[in-house]
Design an enzyme around this catalytic site. Structure first.
Site, PDB file in Angstrom:
ATOM      1  N   CYS A 124       0.839  -1.199   0.000  1.00  0.00           N
ATOM      2  CA  CYS A 124       0.000   0.000   0.000  1.00  0.00           C
ATOM      3  C   CYS A 124       0.881   1.259   0.000  1.00  0.00           C
ATOM      4  O   CYS A 124       1.521   1.545  -0.988  1.00  0.00           O
ATOM      5  CB  CYS A 124      -0.960  -0.015   1.194  1.00  0.00           C
ATOM      6  SG  CYS A 124      -1.847  -1.559   1.418  1.00  0.00           S
ATOM      7  N   ASP A 170     -10.177  -2.624  -5.661  1.00  0.00           N
ATOM      8  CA  ASP A 170      -9.176  -1.724  -5.081  1.00  0.00           C
ATOM      9  C   ASP A 170      -9.367  -0.321  -5.633  1.00  0.00           C
ATOM     10  O   ASP A 170      -9.137  -0.067  -6.813  1.00  0.00           O
ATOM     11  CB  ASP A 170      -7.776  -2.240  -5.408  1.00  0.00           C
ATOM     12  CG  ASP A 170      -6.694  -1.567  -4.592  1.00  0.00           C
ATOM     13  OD1 ASP A 170      -6.915  -0.446  -4.105  1.00  0.00           O
ATOM     14  OD2 ASP A 170      -5.614  -2.176  -4.421  1.00  0.00           O
ATOM     15  N   HIS A 203      -8.214  -4.217  -1.425  1.00  0.00           N
ATOM     16  CA  HIS A 203      -6.978  -3.523  -1.071  1.00  0.00           C
ATOM     17  C   HIS A 203      -6.503  -3.943   0.326  1.00  0.00           C
ATOM     18  O   HIS A 203      -7.266  -3.946   1.283  1.00  0.00           O
ATOM     19  CB  HIS A 203      -7.220  -2.012  -1.094  1.00  0.00           C
ATOM     20  CG  HIS A 203      -6.011  -1.198  -0.796  1.00  0.00           C
ATOM     21  ND1 HIS A 203      -5.080  -0.890  -1.753  1.00  0.00           N
ATOM     22  CD2 HIS A 203      -5.575  -0.636   0.357  1.00  0.00           C
ATOM     23  CE1 HIS A 203      -4.124  -0.166  -1.206  1.00  0.00           C
ATOM     24  NE2 HIS A 203      -4.398   0.001   0.073  1.00  0.00           N
TER      25      HIS A 203
END
Length: 236
Positions: A124, A170, A203
């Site tokens: 991330c 995501d 995500h």
């Protein structure tokens, strides 16, 4: 808000998690595991929840067990995101640009220990740090897992082998963007690239998978395997 997806399923932080230990590396408290005399090192650059996340450390333990001297620095100096403020407000004081600068002394320290090749895994927030390191060849290979803030211009500028492991669901790096990353890498004969989108995953899944979700666990393990294979290919 797209950035809010970074905060889904936050981990319970545990300073004592993992089989390794914490020591100072390049001026940062760092979780360290794997053979300390290895000439091959891997840096984990965490998501916003930082280096005390147990599942992140568990993944680091896998990489350490595979023979790499594995380092997970505390890029947030004890101030990892705790969900009490808007994520984008927190980001203002903890930008990936700061992580990029903080990673340089870590890399220099590893080299001073005799390390000859360094890979980096970015999760991330951390993926943006890793792609910056890849643009200047501070590392020899990188893996971006469900990246945030990474642009097509970033991918165009990388100088070392890059693997991108994305999630189908995501908002930070939707499949359409990840496919653009793939097109850019495929068009660049000088940089080895690998891109994969994990169906049904959201995500953050690779280091924040739900213990009760068998499909997330399987996909996380698959992502871990893919990342290790990339390291074995390029960090040797």
């Amino acid at each position: 808000m797209a950035g809010q997806q970074c905060c889904d399923n936050p981990p319970t932080l545990s300073p004592g998690a993992g089989v390794g230990h914490v020591e100072q590396i390049g001026g940062l408290s760092s979780y360290v595991c794997g053979p300390p005399d290895s000439k091959l090192a891997v840096i984990f650059v965490p998501d916003v929840f930082g280096y005390e996340a147990p599942k992140l450390r568990s993944f680091a333990d896998k990489v350490g067990a595979a023979g790499y001297y594995t380092v997970v620095p505390d890029f947030f100096h004890g101030n990892a995101y705790d969900t009490k403020e808007p994520i984008m407000e927190w980001i203002k004081g903890h930008g990936p640009d700061q992580g990029f600068e903080a990673a340089k002394p870590v890399i220099e320290t590893l080299k001073s220990k005799g390390v000859t090749k360094i890979g980096a895994l970015g999760f991330c927030w951390g993926a943006k740090v890793v792609v910056e390191l890849a643009k200047y060849a501070y590392i020899q290979a990188g893996v971006l897992l469900h990246p945030s803030f990474v642009t097509t211009e970033d991918i165009q500028a990388v100088k070392v082998p890059i693997s991108v492991l994305g999630a189908e669901i995501d908002q930070m790096s939707p499949p359409e963007l990840v496919k653009k990353f793939e097109d850019i890498l495929n068009a660049n004969p000088e940089v080895d690239g690998f891109v994969k989108i994990f169906k049904g995953m959201t995500h953050g899944w690779s280091c924040r998978y739900k213990d009760e979700d068998a499909s997330e666990i399987r996909s996380a393990e698959e992502a871990h395997k893919d990342a290790l294979e990339w390291l074995h290919k390029h960090i040797k």
